[in-house]
Design a protein around this motif. Sequence first.
Motif, PDB file in Angstrom:
ATOM      1  N   GLU A 172       0.570  -1.560   0.505  1.00  0.00           N
ATOM      2  CA  GLU A 172      -0.096  -0.181  -0.608  1.00  0.00           C
ATOM      3  C   GLU A 172       0.393   1.090   0.682  1.00  0.00           C
ATOM      4  O   GLU A 172       0.394   2.149   0.285  1.00  0.00           O
ATOM      5  N   THR A 173       2.152   0.778  -0.415  1.00  0.00           N
ATOM      6  CA  THR A 173       2.889   2.215  -0.317  1.00  0.00           C
ATOM      7  C   THR A 173       2.488   3.317  -1.590  1.00  0.00           C
ATOM      8  O   THR A 173       1.717   3.145  -2.735  1.00  0.00           O
ATOM      9  N   VAL A 174       2.348   4.131  -0.635  1.00  0.00           N
ATOM     10  CA  VAL A 174       2.318   5.779  -1.588  1.00  0.00           C
ATOM     11  C   VAL A 174       3.155   5.693  -3.147  1.00  0.00           C
ATOM     12  O   VAL A 174       2.434   6.538  -3.537  1.00  0.00           O
ATOM     13  N   GLN A 175       4.285   6.271  -2.712  1.00  0.00           N
ATOM     14  CA  GLN A 175       5.028   6.200  -3.288  1.00  0.00           C
ATOM     15  C   GLN A 175       5.157   5.361  -4.504  1.00  0.00           C
ATOM     16  O   GLN A 175       5.021   3.651  -4.139  1.00  0.00           O
ATOM     17  N   HIS A 176       5.541   5.877  -5.579  1.00  0.00           N
ATOM     18  CA  HIS A 176       6.371   4.828  -6.923  1.00  0.00           C
ATOM     19  C   HIS A 176       7.327   3.892  -6.388  1.00  0.00           C
ATOM     20  O   HIS A 176       8.834   4.038  -6.151  1.00  0.00           O
ATOM     21  N   SER A 177       6.827   2.620  -6.607  1.00  0.00           N
ATOM     22  CA  SER A 177       7.675   1.549  -6.064  1.00  0.00           C
ATOM     23  C   SER A 177       7.722   0.314  -7.487  1.00  0.00           C
ATOM     24  O   SER A 177       6.475   0.007  -7.942  1.00  0.00           O
ATOM     25  N   HIS A 178       8.244  -0.412  -7.232  1.00  0.00           N
ATOM     26  CA  HIS A 178       8.460  -1.341  -7.573  1.00  0.00           C
ATOM     27  C   HIS A 178       8.835  -3.015  -7.307  1.00  0.00           C
ATOM     28  O   HIS A 178       8.983  -2.782  -5.738  1.00  0.00           O
ATOM     29  N   SER A 197      12.589 -16.521 -10.601  1.00  0.00           N
ATOM     30  CA  SER A 197      12.581 -14.753 -10.015  1.00  0.00           C
ATOM     31  C   SER A 197      11.857 -14.277 -11.016  1.00  0.00           C
ATOM     32  O   SER A 197      11.969 -14.528 -12.076  1.00  0.00           O
ATOM     33  N   LEU A 198      10.708 -13.388 -10.886  1.00  0.00           N
ATOM     34  CA  LEU A 198      10.807 -11.685 -11.266  1.00  0.00           C
ATOM     35  C   LEU A 198      11.065 -10.837 -10.927  1.00  0.00           C
ATOM     36  O   LEU A 198      10.795 -10.216  -9.891  1.00  0.00           O
ATOM     37  N   SER A 199      11.842 -10.159 -11.589  1.00  0.00           N
ATOM     38  CA  SER A 199      12.759  -8.814 -11.929  1.00  0.00           C
ATOM     39  C   SER A 199      11.990  -7.513 -11.254  1.00  0.00           C
ATOM     40  O   SER A 199      11.174  -7.116 -11.838  1.00  0.00           O
ATOM     41  N   ARG A 200      12.584  -6.385 -10.542  1.00  0.00           N
ATOM     42  CA  ARG A 200      11.682  -5.537 -10.443  1.00  0.00           C
ATOM     43  C   ARG A 200      11.713  -5.012 -12.064  1.00  0.00           C
ATOM     44  O   ARG A 200      10.657  -4.423 -12.207  1.00  0.00           O
ATOM     45  N   ASP A 201      12.707  -5.376 -12.764  1.00  0.00           N
ATOM     46  CA  ASP A 201      12.893  -4.470 -14.378  1.00  0.00           C
ATOM     47  C   ASP A 201      11.474  -5.931 -14.966  1.00  0.00           C
ATOM     48  O   ASP A 201      11.435  -5.825 -16.172  1.00  0.00           O
ATOM     49  N   PHE A 202      11.070  -6.711 -14.643  1.00  0.00           N
ATOM     50  CA  PHE A 202       9.722  -7.712 -14.901  1.00  0.00           C
ATOM     51  C   PHE A 202      10.937  -9.077 -16.009  1.00  0.00           C
ATOM     52  O   PHE A 202       9.955  -9.121 -17.455  1.00  0.00           O
ATOM     53  N   MET A 203      11.771  -9.257 -15.294  1.00  0.00           N
ATOM     54  CA  MET A 203      12.939 -10.258 -16.049  1.00  0.00           C
ATOM     55  C   MET A 203      12.919 -11.555 -15.553  1.00  0.00           C
ATOM     56  O   MET A 203      12.586 -11.469 -14.111  1.00  0.00           O
ATOM     57  N   CYS A 246       7.980 -18.770  -1.442  1.00  0.00           N
ATOM     58  CA  CYS A 246       8.218 -17.151  -1.991  1.00  0.00           C
ATOM     59  C   CYS A 246       8.492 -15.972  -1.089  1.00  0.00           C
ATOM     60  O   CYS A 246       8.418 -15.875   0.120  1.00  0.00           O
ATOM     61  N   GLU A 247       9.136 -15.053  -1.733  1.00  0.00           N
ATOM     62  CA  GLU A 247      10.037 -14.100  -1.506  1.00  0.00           C
ATOM     63  C   GLU A 247       9.472 -12.570  -2.504  1.00  0.00           C
ATOM     64  O   GLU A 247       9.957 -12.858  -3.270  1.00  0.00           O
ATOM     65  N   ALA A 248       9.237 -12.198  -1.945  1.00  0.00           N
ATOM     66  CA  ALA A 248       9.203 -10.559  -2.054  1.00  0.00           C
ATOM     67  C   ALA A 248       9.863  -9.228  -1.627  1.00  0.00           C
ATOM     68  O   ALA A 248       9.916  -9.467  -0.217  1.00  0.00           O
ATOM     69  N   ALA A 249      10.453  -8.032  -2.490  1.00  0.00           N
ATOM     70  CA  ALA A 249      11.184  -7.397  -2.176  1.00  0.00           C
ATOM     71  C   ALA A 249      10.652  -6.030  -3.061  1.00  0.00           C
ATOM     72  O   ALA A 249      10.173  -6.317  -3.901  1.00  0.00           O
ATOM     73  N   GLU A 250      10.013  -5.192  -2.260  1.00  0.00           N
ATOM     74  CA  GLU A 250       9.725  -4.156  -2.668  1.00  0.00           C
ATOM     75  C   GLU A 250      10.899  -2.527  -3.204  1.00  0.00           C
ATOM     76  O   GLU A 250      11.921  -2.477  -2.468  1.00  0.00           O
ATOM     77  N   TRP A 251      11.219  -2.932  -4.203  1.00  0.00           N
ATOM     78  CA  TRP A 251      12.112  -0.803  -4.293  1.00  0.00           C
ATOM     79  C   TRP A 251      11.741  -0.081  -4.807  1.00  0.00           C
ATOM     80  O   TRP A 251      10.375   0.532  -5.841  1.00  0.00           O
ATOM     81  N   ILE A 252      12.504   0.962  -4.013  1.00  0.00           N
ATOM     82  CA  ILE A 252      12.243   2.582  -4.726  1.00  0.00           C
ATOM     83  C   ILE A 252      13.795   2.946  -5.888  1.00  0.00           C
ATOM     84  O   ILE A 252      14.500   3.182  -5.386  1.00  0.00           O
TER      85      ILE A 252
END
Length: 932
Positions: A172-178, A197-203, A246-252
Amino acid sequence: MKRFFLVLSFLAVLGVVSAQRQVTVQEGPLYRTEGSHISIWCNVSGYQGPSEQNFQWSIYLPSSPEREVQIVSTVDSSFPYAIYTQRVRGGKIFIERVQGNSTLLHITDLQARDAGEYECHTPSTDKQYFGSYSAKMNLVVIPDSLQTTAMPQTLHRVEQDPLELTCEVTSETVQHSHLSVAWLRQKGGEKPVEVISLSRDFMLHSSSEYAQRQSLGEVRLDKLGRTTFRLTIFHLQPSDQGEFYCEAAEWIQDPDGSWYAMTRKRSEGAVVNVQPTDKEFTVRLETEKRLHTVGEPVEFRCILEAQNVPDRYFAVSWAFNSSLIATMGPNAVPVLNSEFAHREARGQLKVAKESDSVFVLKIYHLRQEDSGKYNCRVTEREKTVTGEFIDKESKRPKNIPIIVLPLKSSISVEVASNASVILEGEDLHFSCSVRTAGRPQGRFSVIWQLVDRQNRRSNIMWLDRDGTVQPGSSYWERSSFGGIQMEQVQPNLFSLGIFNSRKEDEGQYECHVTEWVRAVDGEWQIVGERRASTPISITALEMGFAVTAISRTPGVTYSDSFDLQCIIKPHYPARVPVSVTWRFQPVGTVEFHDLVTFTRDGGVQWGDRSSSFRTRTAIEKAESSNNVRLSISRASDTEAGKYQCVAELWRKNYNNTWTRLAERTSNLLEIRVLQPVTKLQVSKSKRTLTLVENRPIQLNCSVKSQTSQNSHFAVLWYVHKPSDADGKLILKTTHNSAFEYGTYAEEEGLRARLQFERHVSGGLFSLTVQRAEVSDSGSYYCHVEEWLLSPNYAWYKLAEEVSGRTEVTVKQPDSRLRLSQAQGNLSVLETRQVQLECVVLNRTSITSQLVVEWFVWKPNHPERETVARLSRDATFHYGEQAAKNNLKGRLHLESPSPGVYRLFIQNVAVQDSWHLQLPCGGVAAQPQWHVV
């Protein structure tokens, strides 16, 4: 702060600053989640002073943007404010120094209250303020809203079954994140393995274990809707068994363009058990025998036992001592490595598939180096829908070792040396004789080796079968200078020479002979090897090296000679040079200095402070030894002190350089240079001398014996009066014949009456006091000092001695003075002249001198008074009575003949009447006269 910037601006205008400090901090704003670990960098450049700068971090909270709140400092532990003190002390906030001018601020457990404007400040080390000393950035702390959920479950599957697992990822982060999502598998305590894995760049990406299956579409990751991520494995394998999560990471994206993982979450896991199907197989390796001879063939059979072999795919690899020989895939085409491919091309080796279950490795001509362990490995492979193969299970049997014996050789080897124990530097000569029972079958290669005391083996030189000689790597340089030589003297005799041996050449010398024969294929083969050795012990040159200093004359007398011997042990041959330096510490000093050095090449070098020794010192080195003798003649105080010899042992190297092996210092030799023992004896005889005035006093001082014919004497004459405590110096003659009068002679006026004489015999000295007086009476003696000339041509006093005393008594002679006894009364008229006569009838000596005085007695005056006096030098003096009665102008004295004295009083008056006495050294007449 404004004043600070004004000062900097003023300095910049004046141009007095050459470097400008610049503080930079990580660009903000940075967005980080609560509970995460943040690091913010800060650098400083253009500063002056030490390379390691200090940093201080502060924060300006949104609630009070103008108020500085201090957090942490690299220099001041009391810097943090109270709200940060506990976190700083607990290590949750700290500064990491990257370099002297670069640091990182770490906050390990970020809190919402940590949001604000951060300032990095560097205290000044500059001579003048110029530049920026702080920089700021903003940090925004946002809630951690990332959620990763999956259903915990346990699944049982059979090999080749498919597997599907889903995972929900929300934020629910307001800032733009991947977001990045990964599925991982973990077995027990092993490290997790990334499935896909699916990277933040969708690879999409997989680890090496799953990369091939992902590329073949066997493993997929699909996104269903906005939050669901599904893992699919179409054909499970037994190796897939484990826990999947599964493991998820939120990137900014930070202002500098880099991406930062603000938070990372993992779901609960699903345990997957995979039941394998019946596709087991076994592998067996066989060969007929394990002991072979060079040239014989050998065959290895790799036998596969499994169900439905024709319908399955297998690959086989062959290995020798764990090194790959060849591989053969399902297509049965062998691929050999370069070494064995060469032998296969020459028909010496073959790799083949005999049947679906039997694979063969055959070596037609064994070599001795073929001895070792052989094995095969069978790997089952699975063919995909695309026609590619995937490696599955792999098995190998136990190794089969074989031994390839060399062809029998009849050679024997003997090693001989010129000595078994030598002194370092001597030459070593070895011979290696090869004997054969029959005719030699081929050629020999010979290697000379040294096994040292630590059992380390090194190659000295070797001669290959073609006759080429080559030194070992450790002996290459010595060989190039001719220090090591190897030669084939005869076909069966090989020599090794080691010249100018060293201690490290000690050990076991081994001759390793290899017999070669040419095989059928034209290659050379080893028939046999033999070795023999002999021990060599080398005594190090410095072993027992010692030096001793000796002298037969530790105490010498002035002008004598003395020898110092520097004894070197052990006795070294002439080829071993020893340099010897004599060192000297003069008496009364604390430092030694080099006196003279006998150099290793036989030269003599004098020290800088040895000039006084050169003309009186000889240095000699014995021909039969390295002993060095130092001979010093005409010894003096200059040569007195401590001597020491220092010996240096040298070795000449193979490259004509020199190495100092050892230095030894001898014991100390103290040489005492003594003055000669005195033989001075002065006559102690006592004399008594009585004489009358005006006679000479003859005093003698006799030296009975003296130390040297070259002795000089100083003689001091004294007189001792009973009223004095000590004798008084009359006269001194120094050793160089100079005269000095003593205080007594000056005070008593004796200089004119003294006469000193040194007799020709040299040992008798006389002092004569002319015209003796009663006051000259006393005890006379002489004090003799013996002086010698030192070897340094300086006079020194060796001894002194006092003579016996001569008691001198000077008396006045017996008086024979007689005067005329005539006496009477005279009456004279006033204003007339009165004549008074004093006649000396006899005197004590014709040379005596007379003092004539006239006295007067007046009535009622008991004491007499002097009228006139004629001294012995004929000087006339008025008495006190003459002054009282106004007689000075009326008195007149005449002496018409010796012994006759007349006193005339002119113009007499009544008051001049008196009794007159005229003593002339005897009884005087007493005339009475008066004036009428």
